[in-house]
Design a protein around this motif. Structure first.
Motif, mmCIF file in Angstrom:
data_model
loop_
_atom_site.group_PDB
_atom_site.id
_atom_site.type_symbol
_atom_site.label_atom_id
_atom_site.label_comp_id
_atom_site.label_asym_id
_atom_site.label_seq_id
_atom_site.Cartn_x
_atom_site.Cartn_y
_atom_site.Cartn_z
ATOM 1 N N ARG A 38 0.878 -1.138 -0.047
ATOM 2 C CA ARG A 38 0.079 -0.008 -0.234
ATOM 3 C C ARG A 38 1.027 1.329 -0.034
ATOM 4 O O ARG A 38 1.692 1.264 0.778
ATOM 5 N N LEU A 39 0.775 2.173 -0.929
ATOM 6 C CA LEU A 39 1.526 3.301 -1.133
ATOM 7 C C LEU A 39 0.860 4.452 -0.413
ATOM 8 O O LEU A 39 1.262 5.619 -0.391
ATOM 9 N N ASP A 40 -0.501 4.375 -0.029
ATOM 10 C CA ASP A 40 -1.274 5.272 0.488
ATOM 11 C C ASP A 40 -1.508 5.338 2.298
ATOM 12 O O ASP A 40 -2.296 6.052 2.884
ATOM 13 N N GLN A 41 -0.793 4.488 2.736
ATOM 14 C CA GLN A 41 -0.939 4.247 4.102
ATOM 15 C C GLN A 41 0.417 4.399 5.157
ATOM 16 O O GLN A 41 1.516 3.878 4.553
ATOM 17 N N HIS A 42 0.377 4.916 6.331
ATOM 18 C CA HIS A 42 1.357 5.194 6.995
ATOM 19 C C HIS A 42 0.750 4.909 8.389
ATOM 20 O O HIS A 42 -0.459 5.538 8.740
ATOM 21 N N PRO A 43 1.326 4.178 9.159
ATOM 22 C CA PRO A 43 2.525 3.479 8.845
ATOM 23 C C PRO A 43 2.320 2.460 7.467
ATOM 24 O O PRO A 43 1.367 2.254 7.259
ATOM 25 N N ILE A 44 3.383 1.926 7.134
ATOM 26 C CA ILE A 44 3.244 1.177 5.904
ATOM 27 C C ILE A 44 2.692 -0.202 6.012
ATOM 28 O O ILE A 44 3.043 -0.469 7.080
ATOM 29 N N THR A 45 2.028 -0.737 5.204
ATOM 30 C CA THR A 45 1.471 -2.077 5.271
ATOM 31 C C THR A 45 1.682 -2.714 3.960
ATOM 32 O O THR A 45 1.750 -2.163 2.977
ATOM 33 N N PHE A 46 1.961 -3.994 4.344
ATOM 34 C CA PHE A 46 2.083 -4.791 2.832
ATOM 35 C C PHE A 46 1.349 -6.084 3.044
ATOM 36 O O PHE A 46 1.437 -6.412 4.302
ATOM 37 N N ASN A 47 0.805 -6.833 2.193
ATOM 38 C CA ASN A 47 0.295 -8.055 2.169
ATOM 39 C C ASN A 47 1.483 -9.202 1.714
ATOM 40 O O ASN A 47 1.705 -8.918 0.344
ATOM 41 N N VAL A 48 1.391 -10.285 2.401
ATOM 42 C CA VAL A 48 2.166 -11.577 1.679
ATOM 43 C C VAL A 48 1.436 -12.644 1.845
ATOM 44 O O VAL A 48 0.797 -12.888 2.562
ATOM 45 N N LYS A 49 1.893 -13.581 0.796
ATOM 46 C CA LYS A 49 1.302 -14.962 0.883
ATOM 47 C C LYS A 49 2.005 -15.973 2.081
ATOM 48 O O LYS A 49 3.041 -15.507 2.121
ATOM 49 N N CYS A 50 1.223 -16.655 2.531
ATOM 50 C CA CYS A 50 1.871 -17.483 3.420
ATOM 51 C C CYS A 50 1.195 -19.056 3.614
ATOM 52 O O CYS A 50 0.053 -19.151 3.185
ATOM 53 N N ASP A 51 2.086 -20.008 4.187
ATOM 54 C CA ASP A 51 1.463 -21.284 4.669
ATOM 55 C C ASP A 51 0.398 -20.937 5.472
ATOM 56 O O ASP A 51 0.574 -20.262 6.670
ATOM 57 N N PRO A 52 -0.767 -21.523 5.186
ATOM 58 C CA PRO A 52 -1.892 -21.306 6.251
ATOM 59 C C PRO A 52 -1.599 -21.470 7.596
ATOM 60 O O PRO A 52 -1.934 -20.561 8.622
ATOM 61 N N GLU A 53 -0.838 -22.716 7.898
ATOM 62 C CA GLU A 53 -0.603 -22.985 9.609
ATOM 63 C C GLU A 53 0.226 -21.948 9.917
ATOM 64 O O GLU A 53 0.288 -21.386 11.017
ATOM 65 N N LYS A 54 1.281 -21.348 9.117
ATOM 66 C CA LYS A 54 2.346 -20.520 9.682
ATOM 67 C C LYS A 54 1.591 -19.067 9.750
ATOM 68 O O LYS A 54 2.108 -18.439 10.658
ATOM 69 N N ALA A 55 0.681 -18.759 8.714
ATOM 70 C CA ALA A 55 -0.046 -17.528 8.954
ATOM 71 C C ALA A 55 -0.678 -17.227 10.248
ATOM 72 O O ALA A 55 -0.403 -16.213 11.088
ATOM 73 N N ILE A 56 -1.322 -18.244 10.729
ATOM 74 C CA ILE A 56 -2.081 -18.369 12.151
ATOM 75 C C ILE A 56 -1.019 -18.122 13.131
ATOM 76 O O ILE A 56 -1.158 -17.238 14.081
ATOM 77 N N GLU A 57 -0.028 -18.874 13.097
ATOM 78 C CA GLU A 57 1.047 -18.605 14.103
ATOM 79 C C GLU A 57 1.615 -17.502 14.302
ATOM 80 O O GLU A 57 2.154 -16.750 15.208
ATOM 81 N N GLU A 58 2.168 -16.767 12.980
ATOM 82 C CA GLU A 58 2.403 -15.551 13.016
ATOM 83 C C GLU A 58 1.430 -14.270 13.516
ATOM 84 O O GLU A 58 2.026 -13.371 14.183
#
Length: 104
Positions: free
Chosen positions: A40-60
């Motif tokens: 996202r170029l219009d948000q501060h603080p900076i945010t970004f989306n990343v793909k993840c393994d489903p189990e790891k996504a929940i752990e994170e």
């Protein structure tokens, strides 16, 4: 990490392409024509989306408050990372690396 650091880090990965398919506010990075990061170029603080393994996504998400289910994405496979200083540069790079590796 700044938006420019994230961009440079993504573009250093082999066969990465960038574009603005959703308009000027969201920079998209792809490998093999598949999205691995949305910045996202219009948000501060900076945010970004990343793909993840489903189990790891929940752990994170459980471990780090700066990681939430993917905004406007399939929440099973995507996380939104907020660059608020609570995660190290190395951790941020690791999330990007994992996302890229799922598709490369």
């Amino acid at each position: 990490m700044t938006e420019e650091h994230i961009r440079d880090y993504c573009l250093a990965k082999p066969d990465t392409e960038e574009g603005l398919p959703f308009g000027p506010e969201v920079l998209v990075f792809k490998v093999k024509n598949k999205i691995f990061l949305l910045l996202r170029l219009d948000q501060h603080p900076i945010t970004f989306n990343v793909k993840c393994d489903p189990e790891k996504a929940i752990e994170e998400r459980e471990r780090y408050p700066a990681i939430q289910p993917g905004y406007h994405m399939n929440k099973k496979h995507w996380n939104t990372i907020t660059v608020d200083g609570s995660l190290t540069t190395r951790q941020l790079q690791s999330f990007i690396d994992d996302s890229y590796a799922l598709l490369a």
